[in-house]
Each structure stands twice: as structure tokens, then as C-alpha cells.
Design a protein around this motif. Structure first.
Motif, mmCIF file in Angstrom:
data_model
loop_
_atom_site.group_PDB
_atom_site.id
_atom_site.type_symbol
_atom_site.label_atom_id
_atom_site.label_comp_id
_atom_site.label_asym_id
_atom_site.label_seq_id
_atom_site.Cartn_x
_atom_site.Cartn_y
_atom_site.Cartn_z
ATOM 1 N N MET A 1 -5.163 36.293 -102.502
ATOM 2 C CA MET A 1 -5.434 34.896 -102.180
ATOM 3 C C MET A 1 -4.677 34.459 -100.933
ATOM 4 N N GLU A 2 -3.466 34.973 -100.760
ATOM 5 C CA GLU A 2 -2.713 34.651 -99.547
ATOM 6 C C GLU A 2 -3.410 35.213 -98.313
ATOM 7 N N ILE A 3 -3.941 36.433 -98.423
ATOM 8 C CA ILE A 3 -4.617 37.061 -97.282
ATOM 9 C C ILE A 3 -5.953 36.375 -97.003
ATOM 10 N N ILE A 4 -6.696 36.033 -98.052
ATOM 11 C CA ILE A 4 -7.938 35.273 -97.867
ATOM 12 C C ILE A 4 -7.643 33.964 -97.143
ATOM 13 N N ASP A 5 -6.570 33.293 -97.550
ATOM 14 C CA ASP A 5 -6.191 32.028 -96.925
ATOM 15 C C ASP A 5 -5.851 32.232 -95.454
ATOM 16 N N GLU A 6 -5.224 33.347 -95.141
ATOM 17 C CA GLU A 6 -4.878 33.649 -93.753
ATOM 18 C C GLU A 6 -6.112 33.969 -92.911
ATOM 19 N N LEU A 7 -7.068 34.711 -93.476
ATOM 20 C CA LEU A 7 -8.163 35.261 -92.673
ATOM 21 C C LEU A 7 -9.388 34.363 -92.604
ATOM 22 N N GLU A 8 -9.767 33.718 -93.709
ATOM 23 C CA GLU A 8 -10.990 32.912 -93.681
ATOM 24 C C GLU A 8 -10.734 31.586 -92.969
ATOM 25 N N PRO A 9 -11.682 31.131 -92.142
ATOM 26 C CA PRO A 9 -11.430 29.945 -91.320
ATOM 27 C C PRO A 9 -11.581 28.610 -92.042
ATOM 28 N N SER A 10 -12.226 28.599 -93.213
ATOM 29 C CA SER A 10 -12.522 27.345 -93.908
ATOM 30 C C SER A 10 -12.085 27.427 -95.358
ATOM 31 N N THR A 11 -11.817 26.269 -95.958
ATOM 32 C CA THR A 11 -11.602 26.255 -97.401
ATOM 33 C C THR A 11 -12.894 26.664 -98.102
ATOM 34 N N ARG A 12 -12.767 27.219 -99.292
ATOM 35 C CA ARG A 12 -13.949 27.681 -100.013
ATOM 36 C C ARG A 12 -14.618 26.559 -100.812
ATOM 37 N N GLY A 13 -13.842 25.596 -101.270
ATOM 38 C CA GLY A 13 -14.421 24.546 -102.104
ATOM 39 C C GLY A 13 -14.928 25.116 -103.415
ATOM 40 N N PRO A 14 -16.091 24.675 -103.889
ATOM 41 C CA PRO A 14 -16.602 25.197 -105.167
ATOM 42 C C PRO A 14 -16.856 26.698 -105.172
ATOM 43 N N TYR A 15 -17.185 27.284 -104.011
ATOM 44 C CA TYR A 15 -17.488 28.716 -103.978
ATOM 45 C C TYR A 15 -16.322 29.533 -104.513
ATOM 46 N N SER A 16 -16.614 30.425 -105.416
ATOM 47 C CA SER A 16 -15.673 31.308 -106.107
ATOM 48 C C SER A 16 -14.714 30.543 -107.004
ATOM 49 N N GLY A 17 -14.956 29.225 -107.161
ATOM 50 C CA GLY A 17 -14.345 28.474 -108.245
ATOM 51 C C GLY A 17 -15.187 28.657 -109.500
ATOM 52 N N SER A 18 -15.384 27.587 -110.256
ATOM 53 C CA SER A 18 -16.076 27.738 -111.532
ATOM 54 C C SER A 18 -16.678 26.422 -111.967
ATOM 55 N N PHE A 19 -17.836 26.488 -112.650
ATOM 56 C CA PHE A 19 -18.317 25.296 -113.344
ATOM 57 C C PHE A 19 -18.896 25.666 -114.700
ATOM 58 N N GLY A 20 -18.946 24.660 -115.575
ATOM 59 C CA GLY A 20 -19.446 24.878 -116.924
ATOM 60 C C GLY A 20 -18.958 23.783 -117.837
ATOM 61 N N TYR A 21 -18.706 24.137 -119.094
ATOM 62 C CA TYR A 21 -18.316 23.129 -120.082
ATOM 63 C C TYR A 21 -17.043 23.534 -120.815
ATOM 64 N N ILE A 22 -16.301 22.507 -121.247
ATOM 65 C CA ILE A 22 -15.118 22.640 -122.104
ATOM 66 C C ILE A 22 -15.349 21.717 -123.283
ATOM 67 N N GLY A 23 -15.524 22.267 -124.466
ATOM 68 C CA GLY A 23 -15.958 21.479 -125.610
ATOM 69 C C GLY A 23 -14.863 20.625 -126.217
ATOM 70 N N PHE A 24 -15.292 19.604 -127.002
ATOM 71 C CA PHE A 24 -14.353 18.922 -127.889
ATOM 72 C C PHE A 24 -13.780 19.934 -128.875
ATOM 73 N N SER A 25 -14.663 20.732 -129.455
ATOM 74 C CA SER A 25 -14.236 21.819 -130.334
ATOM 75 C C SER A 25 -13.988 23.054 -129.481
ATOM 76 N N ARG A 26 -13.600 24.146 -130.091
ATOM 77 C CA ARG A 26 -13.173 25.323 -129.334
ATOM 78 C C ARG A 26 -14.376 26.134 -128.842
ATOM 79 N N HIS A 27 -15.131 25.499 -127.941
ATOM 80 C CA HIS A 27 -16.225 26.155 -127.228
ATOM 81 C C HIS A 27 -16.017 25.900 -125.738
ATOM 82 N N LEU A 28 -16.018 26.971 -124.963
ATOM 83 C CA LEU A 28 -15.814 26.871 -123.521
ATOM 84 C C LEU A 28 -16.639 27.964 -122.865
ATOM 85 N N ASP A 29 -17.304 27.634 -121.773
ATOM 86 C CA ASP A 29 -18.022 28.649 -121.004
ATOM 87 C C ASP A 29 -18.028 28.210 -119.546
#
Length: 495
Positions: free
Chosen positions: A414-442
């Protein structure tokens, strides 16, 4: 419509649980979640569609869709904003307890009539959220004006089970001091929601998504944040770090952008049609949209079972059956690709091992092939059982961001990616989905995803760099991965 649990069971559960989901379900064969979402929720300021697509049965069973209630959490400009029924509270960062609002709600273990997500938080984490979970400082550099994190709360939603053809509407209000009254109101809402759905089901079949810019014109107008020569230089510098022993592998990406003034939802429909994937989704947050056909899961939790599904190793699809078979065979036999994949399997085993009971982590499927419209991948599946008292923040700290889109070892990459790539990634290679009230997460990994904001469409594509990588071939791999997004933005196939 079948409604459950019955009133007696609902009140019994309400005595032990602060929130009880009431379900109204019916068999609906041939149901199209995308069409229903567009009719019911596409105009809402904050809404979502998580749609199963191509993939094995265990990853392509449920589709979920709905809209936000009045609660939301976001991180932007170094402050944490908490929205609650029209009120807004701003917490200065760092705020170590702020993310704990996303944790599973306690005391819901008695809920046994729904075995999947039935309400909770829906949203995304940008890649740069990594500095919340790891000891890493990221530079301020060019990027889009986006929240680091945005989750909204969902307490009623539609769920479609593609295996059983059951369509469900779920109301998951807090039971409050008058659970009998809460049950009465929820039951009445089920009736109203199904009346609205019946009107949707009676509508004529939807037409195909509209066309966009021709591919030849689109490719001419695409703008990258880096030239091929600069990408080649970036790869060479990463290989130097590998030779010096800093890292074993790193993922390096470019960001492409093009003008896009149309409705983003037909773009999502085209993307899903071009590249059906098991973790597809459409997230709408006020002035921005994420349209995804991701093939990769970051992490799934059901009760105490946790699972991650790394993808590493890519080849383009062939133009004939013979070429396709040859490329697939070459991928599975290629020593470079196998070594890269096994290294990342070990990384993910170690990641979930931080939160799992000793001896419970195992690779249940190793190095099988999955084919998508424009590329094929090597995939593995890793499972374990969570230690007692593990919370959502512990899970995120262990696995985020996914090692397949950083490299190994993760923090130095991550340090090297930060050094080499010219822009922030934003959502790319982050994550989206759901976190349940109950113990369900994806949560998926945000790849094969288009961000639409302020009249522009953006998407990243990357490649895994190892010691014997050929820079020009790694550049071409990013273009192979871009093909599905380009085709979705275009009206003609990309050759």
C-alpha cells in the motif's frame, strides 16, 4: 401472501429482541430484480440493488433491493457525519468509536425465521479507508471529491431467492415499547408494499437498456490518469522493489474517465448484461452512483462463519472455443500465475486467521477457474469460524482492503501503491455491500465498477506485478479488464 412469524411468535421474539423482521413472501417465477428496483426505487436519493449474477450457487442465490431510512454515516474532509432522522452530528477525527455504530446489534440471536440479510447498513468503503485499519499514512493527491465511507441504514427491503423463486418484503422496525402495535403497523405495510409490487409485475416487460456512445468514439475520448509509458515505468519501479526484497507482488492500476450525461441505471443494466457477476450491484448516494459487476468477494459472515474468496490470475477470453480452452488451460498451468495466486491465498488465510478460532481456517476450494465475458480468473475459497465477541470493526481491520488488489505484504504494498499511482483510488479496490442488524455481512471488492458523478464516468483497472512481469503485457491486462466497462458504455461490441 404468506406472512411470518405469526403475531404470537412475533411478540415472543419481541420480548427478547429489540428488532424483529416481519416477512411477507410469495412465489414469483421469472422475477427481474433490476426491473422492479427501477420502478420502485430508482428515483430515491439513496437506494441500492445487490444482484446475483453468474457464479456458483452459493454466491448467486439472493438479490436485495430497497432504499434508505433517515440514518446514515459518512466520512469526508476529515470529519465523521452521523445523520439521524433529519439531525446531523459531526464528530472530529480521529474518532475510534464512530465506526462501532456499524456493529451488529446485540440480542438478535433468537431470530431464526430469516437466514439471510434482513436489514442493517448498506454502503461502501473507499480504498483510502485503509489508514483507519492499518499503520499507514497516505499522501494527499489528486482524487475525486467523494466520502471515504458512506453507509445508510435499511429497515425494509425486498429479497429474491433465485433458487426457490420466493420474493419477500421485509419490515424490520425496532419493536419499541408497544410491540403489538409495531406488528400491526408492519403487517399493514406488507400489504401495501405487495400491492405496489403487483402493479410492477403487471407492467409490460422492460425493453433493453438504451444505447450509449459508439465504442470507436468512446475509446477515442477516454482519458487515463497515466500514459502507457508512465505505466511501464511504474511497473519497472515495482519490480525493483520486488528485486530488493521489499515486496513479492503489487497491484498497480490506471483510472479512465469519459463524459457521461445519461441516466446511470441503464449503464448498470448494460454492464450486468455484458459481464454478469456474482457480486453485481448499484448504489445510489445523492449525487453519485456506483455501478458494479464485481466477480470478487472480500468477506462474508453468517453468524460465526466467515469466508473470503480471493481472485488472482487473469487471461482474456478467446475468440473461438479452441482459443478459449487454450487460454484457460494456459492460465491454470502457468507457474507465474499459480505462484501469485498461492501467495495471495496465504495472505488471506493469515488475514482471517486474526479473527478466527485457532485451527478453524481452511481452504475449501483451491485454484478453480471462473469465466466472465471478457476475462477468466483463478479463484479460491477460504473459510473459518469467528472468535467469540468479534465485531464488525474487528472484521474490517483484519481483511480491508483485500490483498488481491494491494499485493503482498499488504502494508508495504500500500505504501508503494501510494508512491507510484498518481491519483487516489476512491471506491476502486475498496468494498461495498451490507452489514446486517443480525450477524450477516457480505462485502465485495470494488472492481469492474463504474462511478458516475457530475456528468462523468470513471473506472479503474489494474494488474498484479511480480518479479518476471513484462510491463507491456501488464498494461495490456488492464485494457483486457477495461473491455467490459467500455462495452457497457458503448453501443457496439469491443473486439
Amino acid at each position: 401472501m404468506k406472512c411470518y412469524p405469526d403475531r404470537s411468535r412475533y411478540l415472543e421474539l419481541a420480548a427478547r429482541c429489540s428488532r424483529v423482521p416481519l416477512v411477507g413472501e410469495r412465489s414469483v417465477h421469472g422475477f427481474n430484480p433490476s426491473t422492479a428496483y427501477r420502478s420502485l426505487f430508482a428515483e430515491d436519493a439513496r437506494s441500492f440493488l445487490f444482484e446475483s449474477g453468474k457464479g456458483p450457487d452459493e454466491t448467486a442465490r439472493y438479490s436485495f433491493f430497497g432504499c434508505a431510512n433517515q440514518k446514515a454515516l459518512s466520512i469526508r474532509n476529515n470529519q465523521f457525519d452521523i445523520h439521524n432522522n433529519g439531525d446531523r452530528e459531526t464528530v472530529a477525527l480521529p474518532a475510534p468509536d464512530a465506526l462501532k455504530r456499524l456493529n451488529f446489534e446485540p440480542g438478535l440471536d433468537a431470530i431464526d425465521h430469516v437466514d439471510h440479510f434482513w436489514g442493517g447498513w448498506v454502503g461502501y468503503l473507499s480504498y483510502e479507508m485503509a489508514h483507519w485499519f492499518e499503520n499507514i499514512q497516505l499522501r494527499a493527491k489528486d482524487g475525486l471529491d467523494l466520502p471515504l465511507l458512506f453507509f445508510f441504514q435499511v429497515d425494509r427491503l425486498w429479497v429474491y431467492d433465485h433458487h426457490t423463486a420466493l420474493l419477500k418484503y421485509i419490515v424490520a422496525d425496532e419493536t419499541g415499547p408497544d410491540p403489538a402495535g409495531t406488528h400491526t403497523r408492519a403487517a399493514a405495510e406488507l400489504e401495501t408494499a405487495w400491492q405496489a409490487m403487483d402493479r410492477v409485475l403487471a407492467e409490460p416487460a422492460a425493453t433493453e437498456p438504451g444505447k450509449a456512445t459508439p465504442a470507436s468514439s468512446l475509446q477515442a475520448s477516454l482519458q487515463s490518469n497515466i500514459t502507457e509509458a508512465e505505466y511501464v515505468q511504474m511497473v519497472e519501479r515495482a519490480k525493483n522493489y520486488i528485486e530488493e526484497g521489499d515486496i513479492y507482488q503489487a497491484n498497480l492500476a490506471q483510472r479512465l474517465a469519459v463524459e457521461y450525461a445519461g441516466d446511470p441505471f441503464p449503464l448498470y443494466q448494460r454492464l450486468r448484461r455484458v459481464n454478469p457477476s456474482p457480486f453485481s450491484g448499484y448504489l445510489k448516494f445523492d449525487d453519485m452512483v456506483l455501478a458494479s459487476s464485481s466477480p470478487e468477494r472480500l468477506v462474508k459472515v453468517v453468524k460465526d462463519a466467515v469466508e473470503t474468496r480471493p481472485i488472482a490470475g487473469t487471461r482474456p477470453r478467446g475468440k473461438s472455443e479452441e482459443e478459449d480452452a487454450r487460454l484457460s488451460s494456459e492460465l491454470l498451468l502457468n507457474e507465474k500465475e499459480k505462484a501469485e495466486h498461492l501467495m495471495l491465498v496465504d495472505l488471506e488465510r493469515n488475514d482471517i486467521g486474526r479473527i478466527c478460532k485457532h485451527g478453524s481456517v481452511e481452504v475449501t476450494d483451491l485454484m478453480f477457474l471462473e469465466q466472465y465475458s471478457h476475462v477468466c480468473h483463478i479463484v479460491s475459497n477460504i473459510q473459518g469460524h469467528l472468535k467469540p465477541e468479534i465485531e464488525v470493526t474487528d472484521i474490517l481491520a483484519a481483511v480491508f482492503p483485500g490483498g488481491t488488489i494491494t499485493g503482498c505484504p499488504k502494508i508495504r504494498c500500500m505504501e508503494i501503491i501510494d508512491e507510484l499511482e498518481p491519483s487516489t483510488r476512491g471506491p476502486y479496490s475498496g468494498s461495498f455491500g451490507y452489514i446486517g442488524f443480525s450477524r450477516h455481512l457480505d462485502l465485495n471488492i470494488v472492481i469492474r465498477t463504474i462511478l458516475v458523478q457530475n456528468g462523468k464516468a470513471y473506472f479503474h483497472v489494474g494488474a498484479g506485478i511480480v518479479a518476471d512481469s513484462i510491463p507491456e503485457k501488464e498494461w495490456q491486462e488492464t485494457l483486457d479488464k477495461a473491455a467490459a466497462m467500455i462495452q457497457a458504455l458503448s453501443e457496439e461490441p469491443v473486439e
